[in-house]
Design a protein around this motif. Structure first.
Motif, mmCIF file in Angstrom:
data_model
loop_
_atom_site.group_PDB
_atom_site.id
_atom_site.type_symbol
_atom_site.label_atom_id
_atom_site.label_comp_id
_atom_site.label_asym_id
_atom_site.label_seq_id
_atom_site.Cartn_x
_atom_site.Cartn_y
_atom_site.Cartn_z
ATOM 1 N N ARG A 47 -15.688 -5.866 -0.282
ATOM 2 C CA ARG A 47 -15.308 -6.294 -1.633
ATOM 3 C C ARG A 47 -14.933 -5.066 -2.456
ATOM 4 O O ARG A 47 -15.801 -4.323 -2.888
ATOM 5 C CB ARG A 47 -16.464 -7.052 -2.305
ATOM 6 C CG ARG A 47 -16.785 -8.400 -1.680
ATOM 7 C CD ARG A 47 -15.660 -9.409 -1.878
ATOM 8 N NE ARG A 47 -15.197 -9.451 -3.253
ATOM 9 C CZ ARG A 47 -15.824 -10.091 -4.226
ATOM 10 N NH1 ARG A 47 -16.919 -10.743 -4.001
ATOM 11 N NH2 ARG A 47 -15.325 -10.090 -5.442
ATOM 12 N N GLY A 48 -13.628 -4.862 -2.639
ATOM 13 C CA GLY A 48 -13.154 -3.829 -3.542
ATOM 14 C C GLY A 48 -13.061 -2.422 -2.985
ATOM 15 O O GLY A 48 -12.443 -1.562 -3.588
ATOM 16 N N LEU A 49 -13.681 -2.186 -1.837
ATOM 17 C CA LEU A 49 -13.711 -0.819 -1.310
ATOM 18 C C LEU A 49 -12.548 -0.598 -0.341
ATOM 19 O O LEU A 49 -12.476 -1.232 0.696
ATOM 20 C CB LEU A 49 -15.036 -0.592 -0.582
ATOM 21 C CG LEU A 49 -15.291 0.814 -0.055
ATOM 22 C CD1 LEU A 49 -15.510 1.787 -1.204
ATOM 23 C CD2 LEU A 49 -16.505 0.826 0.866
ATOM 24 N N PRO A 50 -11.624 0.325 -0.681
ATOM 25 C CA PRO A 50 -10.506 0.592 0.233
ATOM 26 C C PRO A 50 -11.023 1.124 1.575
ATOM 27 O O PRO A 50 -12.001 1.870 1.612
ATOM 28 C CB PRO A 50 -9.702 1.676 -0.490
ATOM 29 C CG PRO A 50 -10.093 1.567 -1.919
ATOM 30 C CD PRO A 50 -11.516 1.093 -1.924
ATOM 31 N N ASP B 262 -2.595 -0.386 6.980
ATOM 32 C CA ASP B 262 -2.823 -0.059 5.571
ATOM 33 C C ASP B 262 -4.206 -0.488 5.099
ATOM 34 O O ASP B 262 -4.777 0.129 4.213
ATOM 35 C CB ASP B 262 -1.760 -0.747 4.703
ATOM 36 C CG ASP B 262 -0.379 -0.233 5.023
ATOM 37 O OD1 ASP B 262 -0.051 0.873 4.585
ATOM 38 O OD2 ASP B 262 0.371 -0.928 5.755
ATOM 39 N N GLU B 263 -4.697 -1.557 5.662
ATOM 40 C CA GLU B 263 -6.037 -2.014 5.302
ATOM 41 C C GLU B 263 -6.661 -2.707 6.504
ATOM 42 O O GLU B 263 -5.987 -2.922 7.523
ATOM 43 C CB GLU B 263 -5.999 -2.975 4.095
ATOM 44 C CG GLU B 263 -6.325 -2.293 2.759
ATOM 45 C CD GLU B 263 -7.711 -1.630 2.711
ATOM 46 O OE1 GLU B 263 -8.595 -2.020 3.509
ATOM 47 O OE2 GLU B 263 -7.905 -0.730 1.888
ATOM 48 N N ASP C 54 -11.651 -14.125 -1.210
ATOM 49 C CA ASP C 54 -11.839 -12.968 -2.096
ATOM 50 C C ASP C 54 -11.487 -11.669 -1.388
ATOM 51 O O ASP C 54 -10.841 -10.790 -1.966
ATOM 52 C CB ASP C 54 -13.301 -12.876 -2.559
ATOM 53 C CG ASP C 54 -13.613 -13.929 -3.621
ATOM 54 O OD1 ASP C 54 -12.662 -14.523 -4.160
ATOM 55 O OD2 ASP C 54 -14.810 -14.148 -3.877
ATOM 56 N N ILE C 55 -11.918 -11.551 -0.132
ATOM 57 C CA ILE C 55 -11.650 -10.320 0.609
ATOM 58 C C ILE C 55 -10.146 -10.166 0.832
ATOM 59 O O ILE C 55 -9.581 -9.089 0.618
ATOM 60 C CB ILE C 55 -12.429 -10.301 1.943
ATOM 61 C CG1 ILE C 55 -13.939 -10.170 1.652
ATOM 62 C CG2 ILE C 55 -11.958 -9.153 2.837
ATOM 63 C CD1 ILE C 55 -14.829 -10.223 2.876
ATOM 64 N N ASP D 255 -8.550 -9.138 -2.458
ATOM 65 C CA ASP D 255 -8.853 -7.721 -2.725
ATOM 66 C C ASP D 255 -7.952 -6.801 -1.916
ATOM 67 O O ASP D 255 -7.357 -5.864 -2.436
ATOM 68 C CB ASP D 255 -10.296 -7.404 -2.315
ATOM 69 C CG ASP D 255 -11.289 -7.669 -3.438
ATOM 70 O OD1 ASP D 255 -10.892 -8.287 -4.441
ATOM 71 O OD2 ASP D 255 -12.457 -7.262 -3.289
ATOM 72 N N LYS D 256 -7.887 -7.060 -0.624
ATOM 73 C CA LYS D 256 -7.150 -6.157 0.267
ATOM 74 C C LYS D 256 -5.648 -6.227 -0.001
ATOM 75 O O LYS D 256 -4.973 -5.196 -0.018
ATOM 76 C CB LYS D 256 -7.434 -6.514 1.733
ATOM 77 C CG LYS D 256 -8.896 -6.298 2.135
ATOM 78 C CD LYS D 256 -9.275 -4.827 2.114
ATOM 79 C CE LYS D 256 -10.705 -4.602 2.564
ATOM 80 N NZ LYS D 256 -11.138 -3.217 2.387
ATOM 81 N N GLN E 21 -5.028 -4.269 -3.043
ATOM 82 C CA GLN E 21 -5.146 -2.830 -2.814
ATOM 83 C C GLN E 21 -3.898 -2.233 -2.166
ATOM 84 O O GLN E 21 -3.524 -1.107 -2.464
ATOM 85 C CB GLN E 21 -6.362 -2.518 -1.937
ATOM 86 C CG GLN E 21 -7.667 -2.446 -2.716
ATOM 87 C CD GLN E 21 -8.880 -2.537 -1.810
ATOM 88 O OE1 GLN E 21 -8.807 -2.293 -0.608
ATOM 89 N NE2 GLN E 21 -10.007 -2.907 -2.379
#
Ligand code: SAM
Lengths: 283, 121
Positions: free
Chosen positions: A162-165, B99-100, B109-110, B113-114, B117
């Protein structure tokens, strides 16, 4: 739950932690306090309530307060405030503090530490700008359990997503079984301790940046005002306050003012912030 | 509208992921292995790829290595989404140009988020 018990808990929680419990949340009392009653060996929630009314033991009071807090948090929560911190507030203060080379940051109501550690990682990423600086990050919370978790800095797979690159996960965490442990170089940048926002803040000292996010939403207007004014006293004259996405000072206090275009960023009303350099540093 | 290629050998996972990604406002296409994904990219390069690791015919990591060699193949944002959840796999994926990285199980949600990002949404 009886209405008079609800009223008791409402009053109790308000006094102990500032939580304003609304009647639509009364079901939370049953679901969260029944396990506490069992854990402390009471025959029922009613029996526990009776004790709390008469001779409340300190550890039970703590457990009840902790059970009723919401600890939801994540790394880089809402992301924007962290961009504002890195691109605007930090360069601004690095310039202003160039002689003392000292910064103090407070994550008030830090929950399990993600907010404070996100700031620590951002600072680490900018280590070239802060060589020779003393930067202190303090995280505080009313829940001792959550403070202990924050100190431990070990997170579940779900929490680190959650939120952490991913680059920061690779760089700053080590895997321990199915959990992720934050490395010591980041962990050691943050100090955690118990603190109730309703208490006198003077002993905490002065901060340059305060993050107080997603906790005042649970407080009523007089307590919001009390906390804002307490924080204003602990903030250096050109310091900054960050609030959560659903929070504002508007209508609660005159001591803070919103700072230009940055959502959730506030400064002291009495201070003339150098708008030009605030705008410039945003790169 | 941005496009996303969803690559997973499980029809169920593709379906779930597709619904989440469509809710984020992307137009989706699906592929059931790396080879099919490669062929899809030859036709049209997507803006994003949500990529499983273990698949028959061609794995996700092989596909990614090939994709990054293709003309225009550095453009898509690639987000791994796999049960491989150790640092060695994550490192290998990032070195190959991911990239992620999402470790299953995931939720909306995940993914949101990704995708945010990497700048897709
Ligand atoms: C929803 S979390 C917010 C965490 C983090 N600041 C964020 O925005 O993600 C709220 C935290 O406030 C803490 N809290 C509630 N009342 C408090 C009080 N009176 N003093 C200090 N902390 C309090 C709770 O224990 C909880 O960890």
């Amino acid at each position: 739950m009886h209405i008079r018990d609800f009223d008791f808990y409402k009053d109790f929680l308000y006094k102990k932690s500032g939580l304003s419990l609304t009647s639509d949340k009364s079901y939370l009392l049953d679901s969260r306090l029944t396990p506490i009653a069992r854990q402390f060996g009471y025959a029922s929630l009613d029996a526990m309530t009776t004790t709390l009314r008469a001779v409340p033991p300190q550890d039970l009071v703590k457990a009840v307060v902790e059970a009723m807090t919401t600890n939801e948090t994540s790394f880089f929560r809402d992301s924007k405030p962290f961009d504002t911190f890195r691109d605007t507030v930090l360069p601004y203060l690095l310039k202003k503090r160039a002689t003392t080379k000292r910064l103090r940051i407070w994550s008030a109501a830090c929950s399990s530490g993600q907010e404070a550690y996100s700031l620590a990682m951002l600072l680490k990423e900018k280590a070239n700008l802060t060589a020779g600086w003393t930067i202190e990050i303090m995280g505080t919370d009313i829940s001792e359990d959550i403070v202990a978790q924050a100190q431990k800095a070990e997170y579940s797979q779900f929490e680190v997503q959650r939120g952490l690159p991913i680059m920061l996960l690779m760089k700053y965490f080590t895997q321990v079984g199915d959990r992720w442990q934050l490395r010591d170089d980041i962990k050691s940048m943050v100090k955690f301790k118990y603190f109730n926002l309703l208490d006198n803040m003077a002993a905490l000292g002065t901060f340059d940046i305060i993050f107080c996010r997603n906790v005042l939403i649970y407080f009523d207007p007089p307590l919001k005002k009390q906390v804002f004014e307490g924080m204003a006293r602990q903030l250096s004259d050109d310091g900054f306050l960050f609030l959560g996405g659903a929070e504002t000072i508007m209508g609660f206090t005159e001591t803070f003012k919103p700072l230009g275009q940055y959502r959730g960023l506030y400064g002291l009303t009495k201070t003339e912030y150098d708008q030009e350099s605030l705008a410039q540093t945003g790169s | 509208m941005k496009t996303c290629l969803i690559v997973d050998d499980s029809r169920v996972v593709r379906k779930v992921a597709r619904r989440i990604v469509e809710d984020l406002g992307l137009q989706c296409d699906e592929a059931e292995d790396g080879q099919k994904a490669y062929e899809a990219c030859e036709k049209t390069m997507p803006d994003a790829v949500l990529l499983d690791w273990n698949m028959p015919v061609m794995s996700g990591i092989e596909f990614l290595e090939k994709l990054r060699q293709m003309p225009g193949g550095t453009a898509p944002k690639v987000v791994f989404c796999t049960t491989e959840n150790d640092l060695a796999h994550i490192t290998r994926a990032v070195q190959a140009g991911a990239d992620e990285y999402i470790m299953k199980p995931f939720d909306s949600d995940i993914i949101r988020d990704k995708f945010s990002q990497v700048g897709i949404i």
